[in-house]
Design an enzyme around this catalytic site. Sequence first.
Site, PDB file in Angstrom:
ATOM      1  N   CYS A 115       0.823  -1.223   0.000  1.00  0.00           N
ATOM      2  CA  CYS A 115       0.000   0.000   0.000  1.00  0.00           C
ATOM      3  C   CYS A 115       0.848   1.261   0.000  1.00  0.00           C
ATOM      4  CB  CYS A 115      -0.912   0.002   1.210  1.00  0.00           C
ATOM      5  SG  CYS A 115      -1.920  -1.476   1.333  1.00  0.00           S
ATOM      6  N   HIS A 255      -3.044   6.843   3.646  1.00  0.00           N
ATOM      7  CA  HIS A 255      -3.494   5.556   3.127  1.00  0.00           C
ATOM      8  C   HIS A 255      -4.796   5.193   3.850  1.00  0.00           C
ATOM      9  CE1 HIS A 255      -3.861   1.600   1.745  1.00  0.00           C
ATOM     10  NE2 HIS A 255      -3.472   1.013   2.854  1.00  0.00           N
ATOM     11  N   ASN A 285     -10.034  -0.379   1.477  1.00  0.00           N
ATOM     12  CA  ASN A 285      -8.588  -0.255   1.283  1.00  0.00           C
ATOM     13  C   ASN A 285      -8.242  -0.682  -0.146  1.00  0.00           C
ATOM     14  OD1 ASN A 285      -5.826  -0.639   1.218  1.00  0.00           O
ATOM     15  ND2 ASN A 285      -5.717  -1.736   3.165  1.00  0.00           N
TER      16      ASN A 285
HETATM   17  N1  ACO Z   1     -16.635  -9.589  11.209  1.00  0.00           N
HETATM   18  C1  ACO Z   1     -16.847  -9.955  12.465  1.00  0.00           C
HETATM   19  N2  ACO Z   1     -15.866 -10.332  13.308  1.00  0.00           N
HETATM   20  C2  ACO Z   1     -14.610 -10.304  12.838  1.00  0.00           C
HETATM   21  C3  ACO Z   1     -14.314  -9.906  11.517  1.00  0.00           C
HETATM   22  C4  ACO Z   1     -15.382  -9.549  10.692  1.00  0.00           C
HETATM   23  N3  ACO Z   1     -15.215  -9.146   9.424  1.00  0.00           N
HETATM   24  N4  ACO Z   1     -12.993  -9.979  11.331  1.00  0.00           N
HETATM   25  C5  ACO Z   1     -12.451 -10.392  12.482  1.00  0.00           C
HETATM   26  N5  ACO Z   1     -13.433 -10.591  13.396  1.00  0.00           N
HETATM   27  C6  ACO Z   1     -13.321 -11.050  14.752  1.00  0.00           C
HETATM   28  C7  ACO Z   1     -12.040 -11.777  14.995  1.00  0.00           C
HETATM   29  O1  ACO Z   1     -12.168 -13.120  14.594  1.00  0.00           O
HETATM   30  C8  ACO Z   1     -11.886 -11.634  16.498  1.00  0.00           C
HETATM   31  O2  ACO Z   1     -12.674 -12.600  17.114  1.00  0.00           O
HETATM   32  P1  ACO Z   1     -12.121 -13.401  18.372  1.00  0.00           P
HETATM   33  O3  ACO Z   1     -11.834 -12.362  19.397  1.00  0.00           O
HETATM   34  O4  ACO Z   1     -13.246 -14.299  18.703  1.00  0.00           O
HETATM   35  O5  ACO Z   1     -10.884 -14.088  17.882  1.00  0.00           O
HETATM   36  C9  ACO Z   1     -12.511 -10.282  16.778  1.00  0.00           C
HETATM   37  O6  ACO Z   1     -13.281  -9.935  15.615  1.00  0.00           O
HETATM   38  C10 ACO Z   1     -11.520  -9.182  17.013  1.00  0.00           C
HETATM   39  O7  ACO Z   1     -10.505  -9.254  16.054  1.00  0.00           O
HETATM   40  P2  ACO Z   1      -9.349  -8.225  16.073  1.00  0.00           P
HETATM   41  O8  ACO Z   1      -8.287  -8.694  15.143  1.00  0.00           O
HETATM   42  O9  ACO Z   1      -8.956  -7.881  17.481  1.00  0.00           O
HETATM   43  O10 ACO Z   1     -10.065  -6.942  15.491  1.00  0.00           O
HETATM   44  P3  ACO Z   1      -9.417  -5.544  15.313  1.00  0.00           P
HETATM   45  O11 ACO Z   1     -10.127  -4.553  16.142  1.00  0.00           O
HETATM   46  O12 ACO Z   1      -7.922  -5.594  15.407  1.00  0.00           O
HETATM   47  O13 ACO Z   1      -9.759  -5.236  13.792  1.00  0.00           O
HETATM   48  C11 ACO Z   1      -8.738  -5.260  11.637  1.00  0.00           C
HETATM   49  C12 ACO Z   1      -9.293  -6.091  12.775  1.00  0.00           C
HETATM   50  C13 ACO Z   1      -9.839  -4.378  11.119  1.00  0.00           C
HETATM   51  C14 ACO Z   1      -8.249  -6.195  10.541  1.00  0.00           C
HETATM   52  C15 ACO Z   1      -7.580  -4.393  12.153  1.00  0.00           C
HETATM   53  O14 ACO Z   1      -6.686  -5.178  12.865  1.00  0.00           O
HETATM   54  C16 ACO Z   1      -6.845  -3.678  11.069  1.00  0.00           C
HETATM   55  O15 ACO Z   1      -7.370  -2.777  10.434  1.00  0.00           O
HETATM   56  N6  ACO Z   1      -5.558  -4.036  10.846  1.00  0.00           N
HETATM   57  C17 ACO Z   1      -4.768  -3.380   9.848  1.00  0.00           C
HETATM   58  C18 ACO Z   1      -5.027  -3.992   8.518  1.00  0.00           C
HETATM   59  C19 ACO Z   1      -4.374  -3.169   7.443  1.00  0.00           C
HETATM   60  O16 ACO Z   1      -4.255  -1.980   7.564  1.00  0.00           O
HETATM   61  N7  ACO Z   1      -3.928  -3.770   6.352  1.00  0.00           N
HETATM   62  C20 ACO Z   1      -3.315  -2.895   5.374  1.00  0.00           C
HETATM   63  C21 ACO Z   1      -2.436  -3.519   4.532  1.00  0.00           C
HETATM   64  S1  ACO Z   1      -3.188  -4.043   3.071  1.00  0.00           S
HETATM   65  C22 ACO Z   1      -1.999  -4.299   1.888  1.00  0.00           C
HETATM   66  O17 ACO Z   1      -0.849  -3.849   1.999  1.00  0.00           O
HETATM   67  C23 ACO Z   1      -2.369  -5.082   0.699  1.00  0.00           C
END
Ligand code: ACO
Length: 328
Positions: A115, A255, A285
């Site tokens: 990204c 981003h 994203n």
């Molecule tokens: N719907 C419902 N529940 C979900 C979902 C979903 N879509 N996705 C994950 N959960 C659940 C998980 O399984 C977890 O459940 P558990 O506690 O029973 O295990 C719970 O939600 C919490 O998960 P977390 O990982 O703690 O959620 P978080 O608040 O961290 O949000 C997210 C997850 C949105 C992915 C976040 O971590 C994030 O934005 N990370 C950065 C990702 C990013 O920026 N990527 C960019 C690079 S892309 C590239 O370069 C191609």
Amino acid sequence: MNRLHVGVLGTGSALPERVLTNADLEKMVDTSDEWIVSRTGIRERRIADAQTASSDLSVEAARKAIIDAGISVEDIGLVICATVTPDYMFPATACLVQERLGIKKTGAFDLSAGCSGFLYGLACAVPMIQSGMAKYALVIGVDTLSKITDYTDRNTCVLFGDGAGAVVLGPVPEGRGFLGFDLGADGSGGEQLMMAAGGSRNPATQESVLNRQHTIAMNGKEVFKFAVRVMNTATEEVLRKVGLEKTDVDFLVPHQANIRIIDYARERLGLPEDKVVVNLDRYGNMSSASIPVALDEAHRMGKFKEGDLLLLVGFGAGLTWGAAALRW
Ligand code: ACO
């Protein structure tokens, strides 16, 4: 010798028509609109159809940027395409775009920095123009992540969308244009965000396809922590390099991965919400396309005025980061 000042002469973007909403995703995986909006800020994203590849969106975005710049296609002397979803492993998507637009036989290459790719592309093109290699450069950020997304994995499939953004770079008057960049990478985090198969480490096999190794695998929590940290350090570092303060910043063009990451960066800069360009609610994203699409939309809405200081900042696979200070 006086340094040539290089800035953005024109912008353009292209988005697929098909909209994938949170309600659509609720029918595909165990998720909810409430979870997606509260954890990410995303409401819908655009998805390319089976016939549309990254070069198709790139050509459309580039055409608009060239028209906006008021130059002719023959003036372009360099094409850089930042993408992790090229049409093919090779030839480069930049070469396909060069051919489709009828650009002369200039240098054209793809670069892979996740990204952060668009920022890496800008940081390559500016000194190449300053060295006299080209007068005008086309820098494209494009990704069609839907093509490599596992739509059974709720951890990733709610996040990504497709799109392309392009800019034409060229000479601008003194005091305008790019003031400086900060680029970085921490390869130790490479496994946090990757597509494991299809390269020379794990060439495509029936097994790799069945194991979904040709789709995005991400440790969201680790990427989140990394993102919050580097969005802050990269903006501070680029401001330090160009001798400016947080209070000098007029707009942040970050981003678009997660509204919580953007909000942290905004708060650290002490900027109000209307000084941050946000489009992830509508597009999710889009990887390398996020920043140039945001730039294009804000520019076309007349948000930026001449002389405004823009901070562009991003992070992504690698793990990489980048920031640019741009006097509009
Ligand atoms: N719907 C419902 N529940 C979900 C979902 C979903 N879509 N996705 C994950 N959960 C659940 C998980 O399984 C977890 O459940 P558990 O506690 O029973 O295990 C719970 O939600 C919490 O998960 P977390 O990982 O703690 O959620 P978080 O608040 O961290 O949000 C997210 C997850 C949105 C992915 C976040 O971590 C994030 O934005 N990370 C950065 C990702 C990013 O920026 N990527 C960019 C690079 S892309 C590239 O370069 C191609």
